[in-house]
Motif scaffolding. Structure first.
Motif, short mmCIF file in Angstrom:
data_model
loop_
_atom_site.label_atom_id
_atom_site.label_comp_id
_atom_site.label_asym_id
_atom_site.label_seq_id
_atom_site.Cartn_x
_atom_site.Cartn_y
_atom_site.Cartn_z
N ARG A 101 -8.04 -6.85 6.71
CA ARG A 101 -9.06 -7.45 7.27
C ARG A 101 -9.34 -9.16 7.13
O ARG A 101 -9.53 -9.96 8.19
CB ARG A 101 -10.56 -6.88 7.01
N ASP A 151 -5.37 5.31 -10.19
CA ASP A 151 -5.97 5.59 -8.88
C ASP A 151 -5.25 4.94 -7.73
O ASP A 151 -5.51 3.78 -7.37
CB ASP A 151 -7.59 5.31 -8.84
N MET A 204 -4.91 -5.62 -7.39
CA MET A 204 -5.09 -4.33 -7.35
C MET A 204 -3.85 -3.41 -7.81
O MET A 204 -4.48 -2.20 -8.03
CB MET A 204 -5.12 -4.09 -5.62
N ARG A 262 1.52 2.93 -3.31
CA ARG A 262 0.41 2.86 -4.06
C ARG A 262 0.47 4.04 -5.29
O ARG A 262 -0.06 3.73 -6.36
CB ARG A 262 -0.75 3.26 -3.21
N VAL A 292 0.87 -1.22 0.00
CA VAL A 292 0.03 0.03 0.00
C VAL A 292 0.79 1.20 0.08
O VAL A 292 0.52 2.19 -0.65
CB VAL A 292 -0.87 0.02 1.18
N ALA A 347 -6.70 -2.65 2.77
CA ALA A 347 -7.29 -2.44 4.14
C ALA A 347 -8.18 -3.96 4.06
O ALA A 347 -8.30 -4.37 5.02
CB ALA A 347 -8.39 -1.37 4.14
N ARG A 348 -9.18 -4.27 2.78
CA ARG A 348 -9.66 -5.46 2.81
C ARG A 348 -8.76 -6.77 3.16
O ARG A 348 -9.30 -7.65 3.71
CB ARG A 348 -10.51 -5.52 1.61
N ASP A 387 -5.75 5.19 -4.44
CA ASP A 387 -6.77 4.79 -3.76
C ASP A 387 -7.32 3.27 -3.66
O ASP A 387 -7.81 2.87 -2.68
CB ASP A 387 -7.97 5.73 -3.65
N VAL A 388 -7.31 2.77 -4.91
CA VAL A 388 -7.55 1.44 -5.24
C VAL A 388 -6.64 0.49 -4.35
O VAL A 388 -7.05 -0.76 -3.62
CB VAL A 388 -7.59 0.92 -6.49
N THR A 443 -5.16 1.24 -1.50
CA THR A 443 -5.54 1.65 -0.13
C THR A 443 -6.67 1.06 0.44
O THR A 443 -6.75 0.34 1.32
CB THR A 443 -5.84 3.29 0.14
N ARG A 444 -7.71 1.08 -0.34
CA ARG A 444 -9.07 0.28 -0.09
C ARG A 444 -8.91 -1.15 -0.13
O ARG A 444 -9.29 -2.04 0.59
CB ARG A 444 -10.07 0.77 -0.97
N GLN A 445 -8.08 -1.63 -1.49
CA GLN A 445 -7.88 -3.12 -1.26
C GLN A 445 -7.05 -3.85 -0.23
O GLN A 445 -7.23 -4.91 0.24
CB GLN A 445 -7.47 -3.61 -2.63
#
Length: 200
Positions: A188, A175, A166, A100, A97, A184-185, A177-178, A180-182
């Motif tokens: 988790r 982008d 990603m 990114r 990340v 985080a997934r 942010d793709v 960052t979001r992926q």
């Protein structure tokens, strides 16, 4: 004696600079668009010196793949100092990340090179590029195995596939942010994985 040692040290340093420059330029421009002059400029050495160390562009590509492998060794070596496999896997995702902006601009260094090399008519270097990805899969598989999880190699495949996906989408959409979001997934998902309860 000292002069020859110094000469060898300087030559080794220059080769190292060229190799690091090759890895950067090939990632940013791709194999077909990159010239030896581009790499010489990035390494700040005369273009004639490139030919002294690398006779062909393929030799430079091979050196760049070696650089990717060394960078991966360096990263996993640092991660291996963390206390446990879950922390190591989480730190790997966090390292992805952190890259990114680079991924959004150029994609994954090894992934993009592998795809490009696979499309070449001679098809000589694509297997070597694949070996760097295999190195990452093997390392991730060991972490999942250490966690006591079932099918650790398949989990490694899921993790590395997610990273390649990603990176590709961040690049295609320009982008970051793709990632960052992926990322985080993925964190988790890693936290949710639990070894099966012992049967006794």
């Amino acid at each position: 004696m000292t002069n020859s040692v110094n000469r060898r040290a300087r030559a080794s340093q220059k080769r190292r600079r060229l190799t690091a420059a090759a890895a950067r330029v090939l990632h940013e421009q791709g194999v077909e668009r990159t010239t030896l002059a581009d790499i010489a400029r990035e390494a700040e050495v005369p273009v004639g010196n490139v030919y002294y160390y690398f006779k062909t562009k393929d030799e430079l590509v091979r050196a760049a793949l070696g650089e990717h492998s060394a960078q991966l060794d360096d990263l996993t070596g640092r991660l291996d100092r963390l206390p446990g496999p879950r922390e190591r896997l989480r730190a790997l995702v966090e390292a992805w990340v952190e890259q990114r902006d680079v991924a959004a601009r150029y994609g994954c260094p090894t992934g993009t090179l592998t795809v490009e090399l696979d499309k070449r008519a001679d098809g000589t270097l694509d297997a070597e590029a694949g070996a760097v990805i295999r190195q990452l899969l093997d390392w991730a598989g060991r972490q999942f195995r250490e966690l006591g999880l079932a099918e650790p190699d398949d989990l490694a495949l899921t993790l590395v596939s997610a990273y390649q996906g990603m990176s590709l989408l961040a690049n295609a959409l320009r982008d970051p942010d793709v990632m960052t979001r992926q990322g985080a997934r993925l964190l988790r998902w890693l936290d949710s994985l639990r070894a099966p309860e012992s049967s006794h």
